[in-house]
Motif scaffolding. Structure first.
Motif, PDB file in Angstrom:
ATOM      1  N   UNK A 237      52.879 -21.689 -31.474  1.00  0.00           N
ATOM      2  CA  UNK A 237      53.205 -22.224 -30.151  1.00  0.00           C
ATOM      3  C   UNK A 237      51.993 -22.512 -29.275  1.00  0.00           C
ATOM      4  N   UNK A 238      50.829 -22.713 -29.889  1.00  0.00           N
ATOM      5  CA  UNK A 238      49.650 -23.114 -29.110  1.00  0.00           C
ATOM      6  C   UNK A 238      49.963 -24.429 -28.395  1.00  0.00           C
ATOM      7  N   UNK A 239      49.503 -24.556 -27.141  1.00  0.00           N
ATOM      8  CA  UNK A 239      49.821 -25.754 -26.365  1.00  0.00           C
ATOM      9  C   UNK A 239      48.840 -26.881 -26.632  1.00  0.00           C
ATOM     10  N   UNK A 240      47.760 -26.535 -27.285  1.00  0.00           N
ATOM     11  CA  UNK A 240      46.704 -27.492 -27.561  1.00  0.00           C
ATOM     12  C   UNK A 240      45.772 -26.750 -28.510  1.00  0.00           C
ATOM     13  N   UNK A 241      45.023 -27.488 -29.325  1.00  0.00           N
ATOM     14  CA  UNK A 241      44.085 -26.819 -30.217  1.00  0.00           C
ATOM     15  C   UNK A 241      42.721 -27.468 -30.040  1.00  0.00           C
ATOM     16  N   UNK A 242      41.686 -26.642 -29.971  1.00  0.00           N
ATOM     17  CA  UNK A 242      40.331 -27.166 -29.825  1.00  0.00           C
ATOM     18  C   UNK A 242      39.544 -26.907 -31.112  1.00  0.00           C
ATOM     19  N   UNK A 243      38.891 -27.967 -31.578  1.00  0.00           N
ATOM     20  CA  UNK A 243      37.951 -27.843 -32.692  1.00  0.00           C
ATOM     21  C   UNK A 243      36.560 -28.056 -32.142  1.00  0.00           C
ATOM     22  N   UNK A 244      35.669 -27.151 -32.493  1.00  0.00           N
ATOM     23  CA  UNK A 244      34.312 -27.298 -32.009  1.00  0.00           C
ATOM     24  C   UNK A 244      33.345 -27.292 -33.195  1.00  0.00           C
ATOM     25  N   UNK A 245      32.601 -28.379 -33.340  1.00  0.00           N
ATOM     26  CA  UNK A 245      31.632 -28.501 -34.429  1.00  0.00           C
ATOM     27  C   UNK A 245      30.344 -27.814 -33.991  1.00  0.00           C
ATOM     28  N   UNK A 246      30.102 -26.591 -34.498  1.00  0.00           N
ATOM     29  CA  UNK A 246      28.953 -25.850 -33.970  1.00  0.00           C
ATOM     30  C   UNK A 246      27.624 -26.274 -34.592  1.00  0.00           C
ATOM     31  N   UNK A 247      27.683 -26.957 -35.726  1.00  0.00           N
ATOM     32  CA  UNK A 247      26.432 -27.425 -36.307  1.00  0.00           C
ATOM     33  C   UNK A 247      26.068 -28.775 -35.697  1.00  0.00           C
ATOM     34  N   UNK A 248      27.099 -29.646 -35.669  1.00  0.00           N
ATOM     35  CA  UNK A 248      26.961 -30.950 -35.039  1.00  0.00           C
ATOM     36  C   UNK A 248      25.734 -31.713 -35.533  1.00  0.00           C
ATOM     37  N   UNK A 249      25.485 -31.609 -36.833  1.00  0.00           N
ATOM     38  CA  UNK A 249      24.378 -32.381 -37.381  1.00  0.00           C
ATOM     39  C   UNK A 249      24.918 -33.727 -37.830  1.00  0.00           C
ATOM     40  N   UNK A 250      24.048 -34.686 -37.869  1.00  0.00           N
ATOM     41  CA  UNK A 250      24.458 -36.028 -38.252  1.00  0.00           C
ATOM     42  C   UNK A 250      25.075 -36.022 -39.655  1.00  0.00           C
ATOM     43  N   UNK A 251      24.460 -35.259 -40.579  1.00  0.00           N
ATOM     44  CA  UNK A 251      24.930 -35.236 -41.974  1.00  0.00           C
ATOM     45  C   UNK A 251      26.306 -34.578 -42.096  1.00  0.00           C
TER      46      UNK A 251
ATOM     47  N   UNK B 216      46.088 -38.217 -13.644  1.00  0.00           N
ATOM     48  CA  UNK B 216      47.345 -38.334 -14.367  1.00  0.00           C
ATOM     49  C   UNK B 216      48.179 -37.043 -14.436  1.00  0.00           C
ATOM     50  N   UNK B 217      49.479 -37.235 -14.592  1.00  0.00           N
ATOM     51  CA  UNK B 217      50.400 -36.145 -14.911  1.00  0.00           C
ATOM     52  C   UNK B 217      50.142 -35.834 -16.374  1.00  0.00           C
ATOM     53  N   UNK B 218      49.414 -34.745 -16.610  1.00  0.00           N
ATOM     54  CA  UNK B 218      49.014 -34.433 -17.985  1.00  0.00           C
ATOM     55  C   UNK B 218      49.362 -32.993 -18.308  1.00  0.00           C
ATOM     56  N   UNK B 219      50.061 -32.798 -19.380  1.00  0.00           N
ATOM     57  CA  UNK B 219      50.367 -31.443 -19.831  1.00  0.00           C
ATOM     58  C   UNK B 219      51.831 -31.308 -20.220  1.00  0.00           C
ATOM     59  N   UNK B 220      52.250 -30.051 -20.392  1.00  0.00           N
ATOM     60  CA  UNK B 220      53.615 -29.765 -20.844  1.00  0.00           C
ATOM     61  C   UNK B 220      54.512 -29.579 -19.630  1.00  0.00           C
ATOM     62  N   UNK B 221      55.536 -30.409 -19.544  1.00  0.00           N
ATOM     63  CA  UNK B 221      56.476 -30.269 -18.443  1.00  0.00           C
ATOM     64  C   UNK B 221      57.882 -30.130 -19.004  1.00  0.00           C
TER      65      UNK B 221
ATOM     66  N   UNK C  62      64.638 -23.857 -23.053  1.00  0.00           N
ATOM     67  CA  UNK C  62      64.018 -24.950 -22.307  1.00  0.00           C
ATOM     68  C   UNK C  62      63.251 -25.912 -23.217  1.00  0.00           C
ATOM     69  N   UNK C  63      63.267 -27.182 -22.840  1.00  0.00           N
ATOM     70  CA  UNK C  63      62.547 -28.190 -23.622  1.00  0.00           C
ATOM     71  C   UNK C  63      61.323 -28.637 -22.826  1.00  0.00           C
ATOM     72  N   UNK C  64      60.167 -28.260 -23.298  1.00  0.00           N
ATOM     73  CA  UNK C  64      58.918 -28.737 -22.699  1.00  0.00           C
ATOM     74  C   UNK C  64      58.347 -29.829 -23.607  1.00  0.00           C
ATOM     75  N   UNK C  65      57.879 -30.919 -22.990  1.00  0.00           N
ATOM     76  CA  UNK C  65      57.268 -31.983 -23.786  1.00  0.00           C
ATOM     77  C   UNK C  65      55.917 -32.349 -23.183  1.00  0.00           C
ATOM     78  N   UNK C  66      55.109 -33.045 -23.963  1.00  0.00           N
ATOM     79  CA  UNK C  66      53.737 -33.329 -23.548  1.00  0.00           C
ATOM     80  C   UNK C  66      53.607 -34.723 -22.917  1.00  0.00           C
ATOM     81  N   UNK C  67      53.153 -34.734 -21.680  1.00  0.00           N
ATOM     82  CA  UNK C  67      53.016 -35.979 -20.909  1.00  0.00           C
ATOM     83  C   UNK C  67      51.545 -36.305 -20.655  1.00  0.00           C
ATOM     84  N   UNK C  68      51.224 -37.594 -20.667  1.00  0.00           N
ATOM     85  CA  UNK C  68      49.933 -38.076 -20.164  1.00  0.00           C
ATOM     86  C   UNK C  68      50.180 -39.453 -19.571  1.00  0.00           C
ATOM     87  N   UNK C  69      50.277 -39.556 -18.246  1.00  0.00           N
ATOM     88  CA  UNK C  69      50.484 -40.878 -17.639  1.00  0.00           C
ATOM     89  C   UNK C  69      50.213 -40.838 -16.137  1.00  0.00           C
TER      90      UNK C  69
END
Lengths: 251, 201
Positions: free
Chosen positions: A43-57, B115-120, B137-144
């Motif tokens: 149920x993560x609301x967003x996921x972040x990926x971070x490239x810690x080496x960030x080398x061109x290769x 923008x209205x951005x995030x889960x509403x 509850x139904x939360x959905x992801x908005x960006x506008x």
């Protein structure tokens, strides 16, 4: 009303997940795609990926990870590390990122924020900041993974970031990062009261109540953590249940 | 098979990734014949209204989309939803597809971040097959930054963002529009796409 977001961050090195403690002492942990899918399931609301080496290769391998994740994970994906040009941004978005996070490159070349916002839209430009107390009651901005003090005042910097059109700020406190004593509430609130764009709290989460505390005591709209979730000490559903029980809107 | 209209929209690939993951047969297309033989149509969209209408017009598909919308399910997503309405004033007045009566204007509140951005949360005001098997509850992801203004009868669900933002709309027949991104709204968003495929059968 918008829900507050809980965001796990996966540091990736040579296609593998790692997590630095105070940016040092890296432990190799696992497959980034599998980790992201697990966070999605939790149920993560967003996921972040971070490239810690960030080398061109290493760029190709990293973007392969992003591409593969975008096929299996259906929440917003933010990608950072080594993005220094508009072209890097384009490449990353094409690989399936929904947002790009820029940090050192933005401090060195603030125009990158304006250009990115104009070409791709504010909603996909996140500016990450590593900041530290300066001992005189203020905060300064660091670059290169928190190693170099740029002697830039944090509060002036966040105003510029907003004015240049960034969609979000991810604020990491070097003082609290890896210490696990809770988020840096003072610094967070100082930034939240300066800008109207969303601020993500980062660095310092160590126990269940830290997340709700950041939401209740500051204007942060999201909280990010890495090792805490990564080693399974806390799960995302636990954190969300705790926040919900304190009246914080959660998905 | 669902035809996914290809006119250069930014979220085309995320929509396809989701359909692929769900094993829903689909074809990304600029071809009238493909739209004619599809069981349903998806119109993705991210960006600014007039630029998107121009790109869509350049594909020559507007006639086929309008015609097919009278006889098979059509789902517009994000800007694709806004394009279903009569017109927008984003960067100057521009006509939309005119499939649902209403207009698109900037989110009027001065008190919230645009923008209205995030889960509403969706406030559901009408039953819809698109929301079948989805627990509240139904939360959905908005960006506008722009939103639809239309009669309540076209609104299946709205979200509250210092005002009512139409989130899921319909013409009452075959046309549906989601202001949010079902393809980025986790398991519940995926279920909406499954439901859309069911409607197409």
């Amino acid at each position: 009303m918008l829900a507050k977001r809980i965001i796990p961050c996966l540091d990736v090195r040579h296609g593998k997940v790692v997590k630095g403690v105070n940016f040092m002492g890296v432990k190799d942990v696992g497959d980034p795609v599998a980790c992201a899918a697990e966070y999605n399931r939790q149920g993560a609301d967003e996921i972040v990926f971070y490239d810690i080496v960030a080398s061109h290769e290493g760029r190709g391998t990293f973007l392969d990870v992003v591409r593969e994740t975008a096929k299996q994970v259906f929440v917003p994906l933010t990608v950072g590390g080594g993005i220094a040009t508009v072209n890097d941004m384009r490449e990353t978005l094409r690989a399936g990122a929904d947002k790009i996070s820029i940090n050192s490159a933005a401090v060195k070349n603030p125009q990158l924020i304006s250009d990115g916002a104009e070409i791709f839209g504010s909603q996909c430009i996140v500016v990450g900041i590593d900041a530290k107390r300066d001992g005189k009651g203020g905060y300064t901005v660091y670059v290169n993974g928190g190693r170099i003090d740029m002697h830039v005042d944090l509060l002036k910097w966040v105003e510029e970031i907003e004015q240049r059109g960034a969609g979000e700020i991810c604020l990491n406190s070097i003082d609290t990062d890896g210490v696990r004593g809770g988020f840096d509430l003072e610094m967070l609130q100082a930034v939240c009261s300066r800008v109207r764009i969303p601020v993500i709290a980062s660095g310092g989460a160590g126990k269940l109540g830290d997340f709700a505390e950041a939401f209740l005591k500051t204007g942060a709209t999201a909280a990010l953590a890495a090792s805490l979730f990564h080693f399974g000490e806390l799960t995302i559903p636990q954190v969300k249940a705790d926040c919900r029980s304190k009246g914080i809107p959660m998905r | 098979m669902i035809a996914v209209i290809d006119y250069g929209a930014g979220n085309l690939f995320s929509v396809c990734n989701a359909l692929q993951y769900l094993n829903i047969p689909h074809e990304v297309t600029k071809d009238t014949d493909v739209i004619n033989r599809a069981e349903a149509v998806i119109l993705p969209g991210v960006g600014a209204f007039p630029a998107a209408m121009d790109s869509l017009r350049a594909t020559g598909l507007i006639g086929a989309i309008r015609e097919n919308a009278q006889k098979k399910p059509l789902l517009g997503i994000c800007l694709g939803m806004q394009m279903l309405f009569d017109r927008s004033d984003e960067n100057g007045l521009c006509n939309g597809l005119g499939l649902i009566p209403g207009e698109v204007h900037r989110i009027p509140s001065k008190r919230v971040i645009i923008p209205h951005m995030g889960w509403n949360e969706l406030v559901i005001t009408q039953d819809s097959p698109l929301l079948r098997s989805i627990e509240k509850p139904v939360y959905t992801y908005f960006v506008h930054s722009y939103q639809a203004f239309c009669n309540d009868r076209y609104i299946i669900a709205y979200s509250d963002y210092d005002g009512k933002i139409p989130a899921l709309v319909t013409d009452g027949k075959f046309v549906f529009g989601a202001q949010y991104h079902p393809e980025k709204s986790g398991e519940k968003g995926l279920q909406m796409l499954r439901n859309f495929e069911e409607m197409a059968k």
